[in-house]
Design a protein around this motif. Structure first.
Motif, PDB file in Angstrom:
ATOM      1  N   ARG A   1      20.865  -5.920  23.283  1.00 52.41           N
ATOM      2  CA  ARG A   1      21.036  -4.547  23.743  1.00 52.41           C
ATOM      3  C   ARG A   1      19.931  -3.616  23.243  1.00 52.41           C
ATOM      4  NH1 ARG A   1      26.057  -4.250  26.047  1.00 52.41           N
ATOM      5  NH2 ARG A   1      25.916  -1.974  26.098  1.00 52.41           N
ATOM      6  N   ASN A   2      18.881  -4.209  22.626  1.00 49.77           N
ATOM      7  CA  ASN A   2      17.687  -3.451  22.226  1.00 49.77           C
ATOM      8  C   ASN A   2      17.971  -2.345  21.220  1.00 49.77           C
ATOM      9  OD1 ASN A   2      15.936  -4.936  24.010  1.00 49.77           O
ATOM     10  ND2 ASN A   2      16.758  -3.723  25.708  1.00 49.77           N
ATOM     11  N   TYR A   3      18.874  -2.589  20.273  1.00 50.98           N
ATOM     12  CA  TYR A   3      19.136  -1.603  19.231  1.00 50.98           C
ATOM     13  C   TYR A   3      18.073  -1.732  18.148  1.00 50.98           C
ATOM     14  CZ  TYR A   3      23.742  -1.286  21.438  1.00 50.98           C
ATOM     15  OH  TYR A   3      24.759  -1.121  22.335  1.00 50.98           O
ATOM     16  N   SER A   4      17.209  -0.748  18.039  1.00 56.28           N
ATOM     17  CA  SER A   4      16.085  -0.802  17.116  1.00 56.28           C
ATOM     18  C   SER A   4      16.250   0.104  15.902  1.00 56.28           C
ATOM     19  CB  SER A   4      14.794  -0.423  17.856  1.00 56.28           C
ATOM     20  OG  SER A   4      14.914   0.867  18.450  1.00 56.28           O
ATOM     21  N   TRP A   5      17.290   0.895  15.878  1.00 55.94           N
ATOM     22  CA  TRP A   5      17.518   1.852  14.779  1.00 55.94           C
ATOM     23  C   TRP A   5      18.970   1.782  14.353  1.00 55.94           C
ATOM     24  CZ3 TRP A   5      13.889   5.386  12.734  1.00 55.94           C
ATOM     25  CH2 TRP A   5      14.414   6.312  11.824  1.00 55.94           C
ATOM     26  N   MET A   6      19.201   1.952  13.056  1.00 61.24           N
ATOM     27  CA  MET A   6      20.571   1.981  12.562  1.00 61.24           C
ATOM     28  C   MET A   6      20.691   2.992  11.433  1.00 61.24           C
ATOM     29  SD  MET A   6      20.699   0.665   9.243  1.00 61.24           S
ATOM     30  CE  MET A   6      22.263  -0.155   9.058  1.00 61.24           C
TER      31      MET A   6
ATOM     32  N   ASP B   1      24.215 -10.967   9.367  1.00 66.07           N
ATOM     33  CA  ASP B   1      25.137 -11.544  10.338  1.00 66.07           C
ATOM     34  C   ASP B   1      24.374 -11.933  11.613  1.00 66.07           C
ATOM     35  OD1 ASP B   1      27.126 -12.206  12.115  1.00 66.07           O
ATOM     36  OD2 ASP B   1      28.410 -10.513  11.606  1.00 66.07           O
ATOM     37  N   PRO B   2      24.338 -13.231  11.969  1.00 69.50           N
ATOM     38  CA  PRO B   2      23.616 -13.631  13.182  1.00 69.50           C
ATOM     39  C   PRO B   2      24.232 -13.071  14.461  1.00 69.50           C
ATOM     40  CG  PRO B   2      24.872 -15.470  12.271  1.00 69.50           C
ATOM     41  CD  PRO B   2      24.916 -14.381  11.254  1.00 69.50           C
ATOM     42  N   GLU B   3      25.535 -12.857  14.489  1.00 72.13           N
ATOM     43  CA  GLU B   3      26.174 -12.288  15.670  1.00 72.13           C
ATOM     44  C   GLU B   3      25.751 -10.837  15.871  1.00 72.13           C
ATOM     45  OE1 GLU B   3      27.675 -13.749  17.944  1.00 72.13           O
ATOM     46  OE2 GLU B   3      28.189 -15.690  17.064  1.00 72.13           O
ATOM     47  N   LEU B   4      25.689 -10.081  14.773  1.00 76.30           N
ATOM     48  CA  LEU B   4      25.228  -8.700  14.865  1.00 76.30           C
ATOM     49  C   LEU B   4      23.772  -8.658  15.309  1.00 76.30           C
ATOM     50  CD1 LEU B   4      25.648  -5.665  14.464  1.00 76.30           C
ATOM     51  CD2 LEU B   4      25.068  -5.979  12.048  1.00 76.30           C
ATOM     52  N   GLU B   5      22.971  -9.559  14.759  1.00 74.44           N
ATOM     53  CA  GLU B   5      21.572  -9.620  15.148  1.00 74.44           C
ATOM     54  C   GLU B   5      21.429  -9.954  16.629  1.00 74.44           C
ATOM     55  OE1 GLU B   5      17.407  -9.547  14.842  1.00 74.44           O
ATOM     56  OE2 GLU B   5      19.028  -8.723  13.611  1.00 74.44           O
ATOM     57  N   LYS B   6      22.288 -10.832  17.128  1.00 75.37           N
ATOM     58  CA  LYS B   6      22.256 -11.198  18.545  1.00 75.37           C
ATOM     59  C   LYS B   6      22.595  -9.996  19.422  1.00 75.37           C
ATOM     60  CE  LYS B   6      24.152 -14.566  21.815  1.00 75.37           C
ATOM     61  NZ  LYS B   6      25.077 -15.716  21.979  1.00 75.37           N
ATOM     62  N   ILE B   7      23.624  -9.242  19.027  1.00 76.41           N
ATOM     63  CA  ILE B   7      24.003  -8.043  19.778  1.00 76.41           C
ATOM     64  C   ILE B   7      22.852  -7.046  19.787  1.00 76.41           C
ATOM     65  CG2 ILE B   7      25.562  -6.051  19.812  1.00 76.41           C
ATOM     66  CD1 ILE B   7      27.704  -7.904  18.579  1.00 76.41           C
ATOM     67  N   ARG B   8      22.211  -6.854  18.628  1.00 76.83           N
ATOM     68  CA  ARG B   8      21.097  -5.911  18.536  1.00 76.83           C
ATOM     69  C   ARG B   8      19.952  -6.302  19.470  1.00 76.83           C
ATOM     70  NH1 ARG B   8      17.913  -4.418  15.309  1.00 76.83           N
ATOM     71  NH2 ARG B   8      17.630  -6.224  13.981  1.00 76.83           N
ATOM     72  N   LYS B   9      19.613  -7.580  19.491  1.00 77.95           N
ATOM     73  CA  LYS B   9      18.503  -8.034  20.327  1.00 77.95           C
ATOM     74  C   LYS B   9      18.844  -7.934  21.806  1.00 77.95           C
ATOM     75  CE  LYS B   9      16.214 -11.149  17.049  1.00 77.95           C
ATOM     76  NZ  LYS B   9      15.799 -12.536  16.772  1.00 77.95           N
TER      77      LYS B   9
END
Length: 281
Positions: free
Chosen positions: A117-122, A107-115
């Motif tokens: 907000r610097n979410y590097s782990w899931m 999902d590009p939207e999820l990827e955008k949120i991750r980048k």
């Protein structure tokens, strides 16, 4: 002292105002005033409509709770029903998006949120009677109000449940979370979680850096994260920092998860899979 729940006399099962009437086990109050588009800045982009079948505005179902300590999985809306809108949640620092849970791996939207907000782990965790050891005990533990020293991020991939958060006036708001909902609870906010009558939820959790599982039960006003949260709430209204629920000790809630560091476009087979004995739900 105000609490999210207290022991109160309840009417018989057949006439209980906050329990769905069998055989309909989950019926939410309808709040048409909440069905308004969210702004990207406040709550993220427009997502999928009801059922995830068509594009539509990001909306949320939330309401002030009653003071009942009865079955946590009931609706527990106040009488009369008082909805909580997106702007009110934003005033608490709560962020919300609606994404496509069926396409979460790409999902590009999820990827955008991750980048952004610097979410590097899931990781991905599943909560249910047949999925989580010592289910009843752990559900009771996470229903106690607590806070974390970092933001709490959840993306619901399947199932549904409730997140209760405390506002600046010491009231509890219940947020209904279902498939496709993404919610961020700020560090230091008192909150709790429970499943609804379906007793099942599968969720992705996101972290900045290595995950921290520890939850601090209320009262936990001595932490810097709590102080910052109170300062944030005070920007819009006065709030007493001394308000608290029944004291409870520090807890760590174990659970079964699949987790690991994430990279763009990573599939579930690319992750490092393990069962964590100290994973908080």
């Amino acid at each position: 002292m105000k609490v999210c729940s207290s022991l109160t006399a309840q009417p018989p099962l057949a006439t209980h105002p906050h329990r769905p009437t069998p055989p309909i086990f989950h019926t939410l109050p309808h709040f048409p005033e909440l069905a308004t588009p969210s702004s990207h800045q406040a709550f993220g982009p427009a997502g999928l409509g009801p059922g995830g079948s068509a594009p539509g505005p990001a909306t949320v179902q939330a309401w002030y709770t009653d003071n009942s300590a009865d079955n946590p999985s009931w609706l527990h809306h106040a009488e009369p029903v008082r909805p909580v809108g997106l702007e009110q949640l934003r005033g608490l620092g709560v962020l919300y998006w609606k994404l496509d849970a069926n396409e979460y791996e790409n999902d590009p939207e999820l990827e955008k949120i991750r980048k952004e907000r610097n979410y590097s782990w899931m990781d991905i965790t599943t909560i249910g009677r047949d999925k989580l050891p010592n289910y009843e005990e752990k559900i009771k533990m996470i229903y106690k109000e607590h806070l974390h020293l970092d933001d709490k991020i959840r993306f619901i991939l399947d199932g549904s449940g409730y997140s209760d958060v405390r506002d600046k006036e010491d009231r509890c708001s219940r947020i209904f979370m279902e498939k496709g909902d993404v919610i961020i609870l700020p560090a230091g906010i008192y909150h709790r979680f429970t499943l609804d009558e379906k007793k099942y939820e599968k969720a992705m959790r996101l972290f900045v850096g290595d995950p921290v599982w520890t939850a601090y039960n209320q009262p936990a006003d001595n932490f810097e994260a709590r102080r910052q949260n109170l300062e944030f709430l005070a920007q819009t209204a006065q709030r007493s920092p001394g308000a608290s629920c029944t004291p409870a000790p520090l807890v760590k809630v174990p659970g079964s998860v699949v987790s690991g560091p994430v990279s763009a476009g990573a599939s579930s087979s690319d992750r490092v899979n393990f069962i964590s004995p100290n994973a908080a739900i």
